[in-house]
Design a protein around this motif. Sequence first.
Motif, PDB file in Angstrom:
ATOM      1  N   TRP A 194       0.809  -1.217   0.000  1.00 55.27           N
ATOM      2  CA  TRP A 194       0.000   0.000   0.000  1.00 55.27           C
ATOM      3  C   TRP A 194       0.844   1.270   0.000  1.00 55.27           C
ATOM      4  O   TRP A 194       0.399   2.314  -0.490  1.00 55.27           O
ATOM      5  CB  TRP A 194      -0.991  -0.027   1.167  1.00 55.27           C
ATOM      6  CG  TRP A 194      -2.167  -0.879   0.817  1.00 55.27           C
ATOM      7  CD1 TRP A 194      -2.364  -2.196   1.140  1.00 55.27           C
ATOM      8  CD2 TRP A 194      -3.279  -0.488   0.017  1.00 55.27           C
ATOM      9  NE1 TRP A 194      -3.542  -2.639   0.598  1.00 55.27           N
ATOM     10  CE2 TRP A 194      -4.133  -1.616  -0.086  1.00 55.27           C
ATOM     11  CE3 TRP A 194      -3.657   0.694  -0.605  1.00 55.27           C
ATOM     12  CZ2 TRP A 194      -5.325  -1.586  -0.807  1.00 55.27           C
ATOM     13  CZ3 TRP A 194      -4.844   0.732  -1.325  1.00 55.27           C
ATOM     14  CH2 TRP A 194      -5.667  -0.394  -1.419  1.00 55.27           C
ATOM     15  N   PHE A 195       2.060   1.197   0.511  1.00 53.21           N
ATOM     16  CA  PHE A 195       2.949   2.347   0.342  1.00 53.21           C
ATOM     17  C   PHE A 195       3.291   2.511  -1.137  1.00 53.21           C
ATOM     18  O   PHE A 195       3.384   3.638  -1.646  1.00 53.21           O
ATOM     19  CB  PHE A 195       4.230   2.174   1.169  1.00 53.21           C
ATOM     20  CG  PHE A 195       4.085   2.570   2.609  1.00 53.21           C
ATOM     21  CD1 PHE A 195       3.573   3.818   2.961  1.00 53.21           C
ATOM     22  CD2 PHE A 195       4.471   1.705   3.632  1.00 53.21           C
ATOM     23  CE1 PHE A 195       3.442   4.194   4.295  1.00 53.21           C
ATOM     24  CE2 PHE A 195       4.340   2.078   4.964  1.00 53.21           C
ATOM     25  CZ  PHE A 195       3.819   3.319   5.291  1.00 53.21           C
ATOM     26  N   ALA A 206       3.373  14.667  -1.738  1.00 52.20           N
ATOM     27  CA  ALA A 206       2.821  15.237  -0.510  1.00 52.20           C
ATOM     28  C   ALA A 206       3.065  14.346   0.698  1.00 52.20           C
ATOM     29  O   ALA A 206       3.044  14.812   1.837  1.00 52.20           O
ATOM     30  CB  ALA A 206       1.321  15.486  -0.679  1.00 52.20           C
ATOM     31  N   THR A 207       3.292  13.061   0.469  1.00 53.52           N
ATOM     32  CA  THR A 207       3.566  12.139   1.565  1.00 53.52           C
ATOM     33  C   THR A 207       5.025  11.668   1.486  1.00 53.52           C
ATOM     34  O   THR A 207       5.709  11.909   0.490  1.00 53.52           O
ATOM     35  CB  THR A 207       2.645  10.908   1.504  1.00 53.52           C
ATOM     36  OG1 THR A 207       3.049  10.072   0.392  1.00 53.52           O
ATOM     37  CG2 THR A 207       1.193  11.312   1.314  1.00 53.52           C
ATOM     38  N   ASP A 208       5.471  10.987   2.512  1.00 53.85           N
ATOM     39  CA  ASP A 208       6.821  10.409   2.494  1.00 53.85           C
ATOM     40  C   ASP A 208       6.760   8.910   2.226  1.00 53.85           C
ATOM     41  O   ASP A 208       7.591   8.138   2.705  1.00 53.85           O
ATOM     42  CB  ASP A 208       7.548  10.694   3.808  1.00 53.85           C
ATOM     43  CG  ASP A 208       6.884  10.018   5.006  1.00 53.85           C
ATOM     44  OD1 ASP A 208       5.742   9.536   4.867  1.00 53.85           O
ATOM     45  OD2 ASP A 208       7.510   9.975   6.087  1.00 53.85           O
ATOM     46  N   ALA A 209       5.766   8.517   1.413  1.00 53.64           N
ATOM     47  CA  ALA A 209       5.560   7.096   1.140  1.00 53.64           C
ATOM     48  C   ALA A 209       6.789   6.456   0.506  1.00 53.64           C
ATOM     49  O   ALA A 209       7.121   5.298   0.807  1.00 53.64           O
ATOM     50  CB  ALA A 209       4.342   6.913   0.228  1.00 53.64           C
ATOM     51  N   LEU A 213       8.635   3.230   2.075  1.00 57.24           N
ATOM     52  CA  LEU A 213       8.795   1.987   1.324  1.00 57.24           C
ATOM     53  C   LEU A 213      10.263   1.603   1.224  1.00 57.24           C
ATOM     54  O   LEU A 213      10.627   0.434   1.393  1.00 57.24           O
ATOM     55  CB  LEU A 213       8.200   2.148  -0.078  1.00 57.24           C
ATOM     56  CG  LEU A 213       8.293   0.910  -0.980  1.00 57.24           C
ATOM     57  CD1 LEU A 213       7.565  -0.272  -0.357  1.00 57.24           C
ATOM     58  CD2 LEU A 213       7.728   1.214  -2.364  1.00 57.24           C
ATOM     59  N   ALA A 214      11.116   2.587   0.972  1.00 57.73           N
ATOM     60  CA  ALA A 214      12.547   2.312   0.888  1.00 57.73           C
ATOM     61  C   ALA A 214      13.071   1.749   2.208  1.00 57.73           C
ATOM     62  O   ALA A 214      13.902   0.837   2.227  1.00 57.73           O
ATOM     63  CB  ALA A 214      13.298   3.589   0.520  1.00 57.73           C
ATOM     64  N   VAL A 219      16.531  -0.166   1.735  1.00 56.61           N
ATOM     65  CA  VAL A 219      17.336   0.664   0.842  1.00 56.61           C
ATOM     66  C   VAL A 219      17.940   1.806   1.637  1.00 56.61           C
ATOM     67  O   VAL A 219      17.255   2.475   2.408  1.00 56.61           O
ATOM     68  CB  VAL A 219      16.487   1.221  -0.315  1.00 56.61           C
ATOM     69  CG1 VAL A 219      17.321   2.162  -1.183  1.00 56.61           C
ATOM     70  CG2 VAL A 219      15.926   0.073  -1.143  1.00 56.61           C
ATOM     71  N   GLU A 220      19.244   2.031   1.448  1.00 60.30           N
ATOM     72  CA  GLU A 220      19.911   3.142   2.099  1.00 60.30           C
ATOM     73  C   GLU A 220      20.321   4.161   1.046  1.00 60.30           C
ATOM     74  O   GLU A 220      20.824   3.809  -0.016  1.00 60.30           O
ATOM     75  CB  GLU A 220      21.162   2.657   2.854  1.00 60.30           C
ATOM     76  CG  GLU A 220      20.843   1.749   4.036  1.00 60.30           C
ATOM     77  CD  GLU A 220      22.098   1.385   4.805  1.00 60.30           C
ATOM     78  OE1 GLU A 220      23.175   1.903   4.448  1.00 60.30           O
ATOM     79  OE2 GLU A 220      21.986   0.584   5.746  1.00 60.30           O
ATOM     80  N   PHE A 221      20.074   5.447   1.333  1.00 65.73           N
ATOM     81  CA  PHE A 221      20.437   6.509   0.422  1.00 65.73           C
ATOM     82  C   PHE A 221      21.771   7.103   0.859  1.00 65.73           C
ATOM     83  O   PHE A 221      21.931   7.512   2.009  1.00 65.73           O
ATOM     84  CB  PHE A 221      19.360   7.601   0.410  1.00 65.73           C
ATOM     85  CG  PHE A 221      18.051   7.118  -0.135  1.00 65.73           C
ATOM     86  CD1 PHE A 221      17.854   7.020  -1.496  1.00 65.73           C
ATOM     87  CD2 PHE A 221      17.022   6.731   0.718  1.00 65.73           C
ATOM     88  CE1 PHE A 221      16.651   6.558  -2.006  1.00 65.73           C
ATOM     89  CE2 PHE A 221      15.822   6.271   0.218  1.00 65.73           C
ATOM     90  CZ  PHE A 221      15.639   6.189  -1.161  1.00 65.73           C
TER      91      PHE A 221
END
Length: 284
Positions: A194-195, A206-209, A213-214, A219-221
């Motif tokens: 759902w994310f 608008a969201t930090d979805a 999810l990451a 997942v690392e940025f």
Amino acid sequence: MPIPDEVTGFEIDKSVRQELMSLPKTLADDVARNLVMVAQLIDDDPERAYAYSRIALRLASRVAAVREAAGFAAYATQKYAEALAEFRAAKRMTGNVDLWPVMADCERGLGRPERAMAMAGEPEVQKLDKAGQVEMRLVAAGARRDMGQIDAAIVTLQGPELAGHAIHPWTSRLRYAYADALLSAGREDEAREWFAKTIEADKDGATDASDRLAELEGVEFLDALVEDPDTAPETDTDDDTVSADETPDTAADESAVDIDDEIIDEDDIDDDEDDDEPEAHHKD
């Protein structure tokens, strides 16, 4: 408070200007300009927006649009009791139920989720348009979570609006709330799904979805500006020598990387409302 000269007051909605026509022209212009400042600042500087709303309220407390603007400014600064009083006043003046969901959310902010749930079952909800009904569903689900009823919150968010494939302005928020509730319930695989669906609907970010999810995907940025020491080019140490003409300060510079009294009518607050109620931080 100062208002930039370029703000004329004609930037506000025509329907609001129409309401202000009941005032003398000079007063109407002053109120309109303060309302423009509220609208411009409420997202980035809610405290200043609140200050401008108080000025507008002192000037025209009997105009419904002013009461509504004052309510949203108070809401943005987590002054939930004050916001609720202003929203109630605006509703009495217009008979409009559009503010019903945000009024219920104020009850949540005041630590009264049971009242928010009661409002979700009132006839006013049936008079809301689709966006308003979705908003009421979000508030009700939040109230369920406030009471520790996470499974009930998940069920509250389910419905044709969530299951539909069409994208509406409220779709991303509804999907995000559902994903977040699933994650809180330990249903990680469903939350991940759902994310991802939220990202599909959230074209404006608008969201930090995407971040949520990451995080679930592990997942690392990495900061693109941080160089790998193994691949960084060698530098000539001679170039780093400070010339005799440079002072230490010069060399360091060149090496640097470029409102007042509250005005609430006595009849704005229900008799059962405690003036000493603590303000609560609202969490979705």
